[in-house]
Design an enzyme around this catalytic site. Structure first.
Site, PDB file in Angstrom:
ATOM      1  CD  GLU A 165      15.885  39.873  -0.858  1.00 17.01           C
ATOM      2  OE1 GLU A 165      16.684  39.168  -1.477  1.00 17.01           O
ATOM      3  OE2 GLU A 165      16.232  40.675   0.027  1.00 17.01           O
ATOM      4  CG  ASN A 208      11.343  42.003   3.795  1.00 15.93           C
ATOM      5  OD1 ASN A 208      10.976  43.167   3.886  1.00 15.93           O
ATOM      6  ND2 ASN A 208      12.608  41.631   3.942  1.00 15.93           N
ATOM      7  CG  HIS A 244      18.340  47.632   0.807  1.00 12.88           C
ATOM      8  ND1 HIS A 244      19.088  47.825   1.951  1.00 12.88           N
ATOM      9  CD2 HIS A 244      17.669  46.462   0.985  1.00 12.88           C
ATOM     10  CE1 HIS A 244      18.893  46.812   2.782  1.00 12.88           C
ATOM     11  NE2 HIS A 244      18.023  45.978   2.221  1.00 12.88           N
ATOM     12  CD  GLU A 275      15.931  43.825   4.421  1.00 11.09           C
ATOM     13  OE1 GLU A 275      16.903  43.980   3.665  1.00 11.09           O
ATOM     14  OE2 GLU A 275      15.341  42.733   4.570  1.00 11.09           O
ATOM     15  CG  ASP A 277      20.785  50.322   3.398  1.00  8.12           C
ATOM     16  OD1 ASP A 277      20.166  50.343   2.311  1.00  8.12           O
ATOM     17  OD2 ASP A 277      21.411  49.323   3.783  1.00  8.12           O
TER      18      ASP A 277
HETATM   19  O1  G3I Z   1      30.696  36.078   9.378  1.00  8.08           O
HETATM   20  C1  G3I Z   1      31.535  35.880   8.230  1.00  8.08           C
HETATM   21  C2  G3I Z   1      32.983  36.140   8.569  1.00  8.08           C
HETATM   22  O2  G3I Z   1      33.407  35.201   9.514  1.00  8.08           O
HETATM   23  C3  G3I Z   1      33.815  36.084   7.304  1.00  8.08           C
HETATM   24  O3  G3I Z   1      35.135  36.460   7.592  1.00  8.08           O
HETATM   25  C4  G3I Z   1      33.266  37.032   6.253  1.00  8.08           C
HETATM   26  C5  G3I Z   1      34.029  36.927   4.939  1.00  8.08           C
HETATM   27  O4  G3I Z   1      33.277  37.384   3.865  1.00  8.08           O
HETATM   28  O5  G3I Z   1      31.909  36.703   6.010  1.00  8.08           O
HETATM   29  C6  G3I Z   1      31.088  36.827   7.154  1.00  8.08           C
HETATM   30  O6  G3I Z   1      29.754  36.511   6.850  1.00  8.08           O
HETATM   31  C7  G3I Z   1      29.079  37.439   6.072  1.00  8.08           C
HETATM   32  C8  G3I Z   1      27.881  37.964   6.832  1.00  8.08           C
HETATM   33  O7  G3I Z   1      27.133  38.843   6.004  1.00  8.08           O
HETATM   34  C9  G3I Z   1      28.242  38.706   8.106  1.00  8.08           C
HETATM   35  O8  G3I Z   1      28.813  39.934   7.824  1.00  8.08           O
HETATM   36  C10 G3I Z   1      28.626  36.731   4.819  1.00  8.08           C
HETATM   37  O9  G3I Z   1      29.743  36.368   4.037  1.00  8.08           O
HETATM   38  C11 G3I Z   1      27.735  37.629   4.028  1.00  8.08           C
HETATM   39  O10 G3I Z   1      27.163  36.887   2.961  1.00  8.08           O
HETATM   40  C12 G3I Z   1      26.627  38.184   4.883  1.00  8.08           C
HETATM   41  O11 G3I Z   1      25.901  39.124   4.120  1.00  8.08           O
HETATM   42  C13 G3I Z   1      24.576  39.392   4.516  1.00  8.08           C
HETATM   43  C14 G3I Z   1      23.698  39.422   3.280  1.00  8.08           C
HETATM   44  O12 G3I Z   1      22.383  39.733   3.659  1.00  8.08           O
HETATM   45  C15 G3I Z   1      23.687  38.083   2.553  1.00  8.08           C
HETATM   46  O13 G3I Z   1      22.957  38.221   1.386  1.00  8.08           O
HETATM   47  C16 G3I Z   1      24.542  40.773   5.175  1.00  8.08           C
HETATM   48  O14 G3I Z   1      25.261  40.738   6.414  1.00  8.08           O
HETATM   49  C17 G3I Z   1      23.104  41.176   5.433  1.00  8.08           C
HETATM   50  O15 G3I Z   1      23.057  42.531   5.836  1.00  8.08           O
HETATM   51  C18 G3I Z   1      22.279  41.041   4.165  1.00  8.08           C
HETATM   52  O16 G3I Z   1      20.936  41.350   4.488  1.00  8.08           O
HETATM   53  C19 G3I Z   1      19.999  41.256   3.406  1.00  8.08           C
HETATM   54  C20 G3I Z   1      18.661  40.872   4.025  1.00  8.08           C
HETATM   55  O17 G3I Z   1      18.803  39.703   4.789  1.00  8.08           O
HETATM   56  C21 G3I Z   1      17.591  40.697   2.948  1.00  8.08           C
HETATM   57  N1  G3I Z   1      17.491  41.873   2.112  1.00  8.08           N
HETATM   58  C22 G3I Z   1      18.753  42.369   1.546  1.00  8.08           C
HETATM   59  C23 G3I Z   1      19.781  42.592   2.651  1.00  8.08           C
HETATM   60  C24 G3I Z   1      21.049  43.175   2.091  1.00  8.08           C
HETATM   61  O18 G3I Z   1      21.661  42.288   1.204  1.00  8.08           O
END
Ligand code: G3I
Length: 359
Positions: A165, A208, A244, A275, A277
């Site tokens: 990105e 990506n 997405h 990715e 969805d």
């Molecule tokens: O694990 C903690 C948890 O302990 C806590 O209670 C909770 C509270 O918000 O947060 C949890 O962590 C989160 C994590 O996902 C696990 O679910 C983070 O805050 C959150 O920022 C994180 O988000 C991830 C996101 O990227 C960050 O930008 C998503 O899971 C993940 O699916 C997403 O993936 C990205 C790709 O890497 C790149 N392309 C876009 C895609 C979607 O945004």
């Protein structure tokens, strides 16, 4: 074909497999030989045409039996968060690969390939990286991070999202503002790929991004960038189109997606849908969603350069969109994936399997 008919077709195929009455059921094949191919899982069906069918995987759900058994539908996985910089080097020079190793171990034990995700991204960075103000220091930190992580997973992952990105989502003529672009300029992209190649001569190296799936200004910028990298001998092997999508928003046609894959392939690059969805909050239907999944998989299969389709998660229950899409009305949810909250197959599953069956 209508989604209802798709469902019937898949049900029939699965039933035939369960009864042992369909030649080839039960044994995966990745040689593309239709006579020995099976469609018992998505991964097996994809392997019949030499493709990978993937999901994002999160270790947080590894204790859930249904999650793990559905993960075996796929022959490719991408760690959803576990290999990102904030997890792998939370403190400078202190690396932690335990979570990524768990995913690699699960995949290797089950004959599933892994794409590493992601080495250089403006998001999910540890705070110490954002605090660096000296360009030489940042460059050294970035190269060390890439080298250490790629060497750790060398021989265990098939590909890496090296840079993620980097283009501005609002102005497709510009690189996004980030600590990397601001301190290092566009050269950080070349440097990242070069370091990754030095650390693993065999792994595939991808750029990506999102919002660049079909034809348009952003995908033109990315096309120009990777074409220029190829011309200059920068070691890049492919491009990931994140895909997405939302049913309530504009999106490219499947033919534009195929055309984008084709032009990237003509540069000698692989393409992966990385990715996917489809958020159906705000009025989308399961059948529309099924048709979108079907058409994107079909577009991939129509292009020899397209090697994989990965969905961004297994079950609607754990989609990132449950937290990030704030536009859903009360009581509505994004439901963007192939399996519902109870791990039941959705029409989208049938759509994907039907596209694979028509290879
Ligand atoms: O694990 C903690 C948890 O302990 C806590 O209670 C909770 C509270 O918000 O947060 C949890 O962590 C989160 C994590 O996902 C696990 O679910 C983070 O805050 C959150 O920022 C994180 O988000 C991830 C996101 O990227 C960050 O930008 C998503 O899971 C993940 O699916 C997403 O993936 C990205 C790709 O890497 C790149 N392309 C876009 C895609 C979607 O945004």
């Amino acid at each position: 074909m209508l989604p209802k008919q798709l469902r019937q077709r898949v049900t029939n195929a699965l039933l035939a497999c369960a009864l042992g009455g369909l030649a080839g059921c039960g044994k995966p094949s990745d040689n593309g030989d239709a006579a020995t191919c099976t469609t018992a899982t998505l991964g097996q069906a994809a392997a019949c045409s030499g493709r990978l069918l993937g999901t994002a995987l999160a270790t947080a759900h590894f204790s859930e039996e249904s999650y793990m058994s559905r993960a075996l539908e796929f022959n490719y996985v991408t760690p959803e968060n576990e290999m990102k910089w904030e997890h792998t080097e939370p403190t400078r020079d202190q690396f932690s690969f335990d979570l990524g190793d768990q995913i690699v171990d699960f995949a290797n034990q089950n004959g599933i390939r892994v794409k590493g995700h992601t080495l250089v991204w403006h998001n999910q960075l540890p705070s110490w990286v954002g605090a660096i103000s000296d360009p030489d220091d940042l460059r050294a930190a970035m190269l060390d991070h890439i080298t250490t992580e790629v060497e750790h997973f060398r021989g265990k992952v098939a590909a890496w999202d090296v840079v993620n990105e980097a283009w501005d989502p609002n102005d497709p003529t510009l690189l996004r503002d980030s600590v990397f672009s601001e301190l290092l300029g566009p050269a950080f992209i070349d440097d990242a790929f070069t370091a990754a190649r030095a650390a693993d001569p065999d792994v595939k190296l991808y750029y990506n991004d999102y919002g660049a799936d079909g034809l348009g200004a952003k995908s033109d910028s990315i096309y120009d960038m990777v074409a220029d990298m190829k011309t200059r001998g920068i070691p890049i092997d492919g491009v990931g189109l994140q895909m997405h999508w939302r049913s309530s928003a504009a999106r490219p046609s499947a033919s534009d997606v195929a055309a984008n894959i084709q032009r990237l392939g003509a540069l000698g690059l692989e393409v992966v849908i990385s990715e996917m969805d489809v958020d159906i909050c705000n009025g989308g239907t399961l059948d529309e969603q099924a048709a979108m999944f079907h058409d994107v998989v079909a577009a991939c299969l129509s292009q020899p350069a397209c090697k994989a389709v990965t969905f961004w998660g297994i079950t609607d229950k754990y989609s990132w969109l449950n937290y990030f899409d704030t536009s859903c009305a009360d009581g509505d949810t994004p439901r963007p994936l192939l399996f519902d909250d109870d791990y039941q197959r959705k029409p989208a599953y049938a759509g994907v399997l039907d596209a694979l069956a028509r290879r």
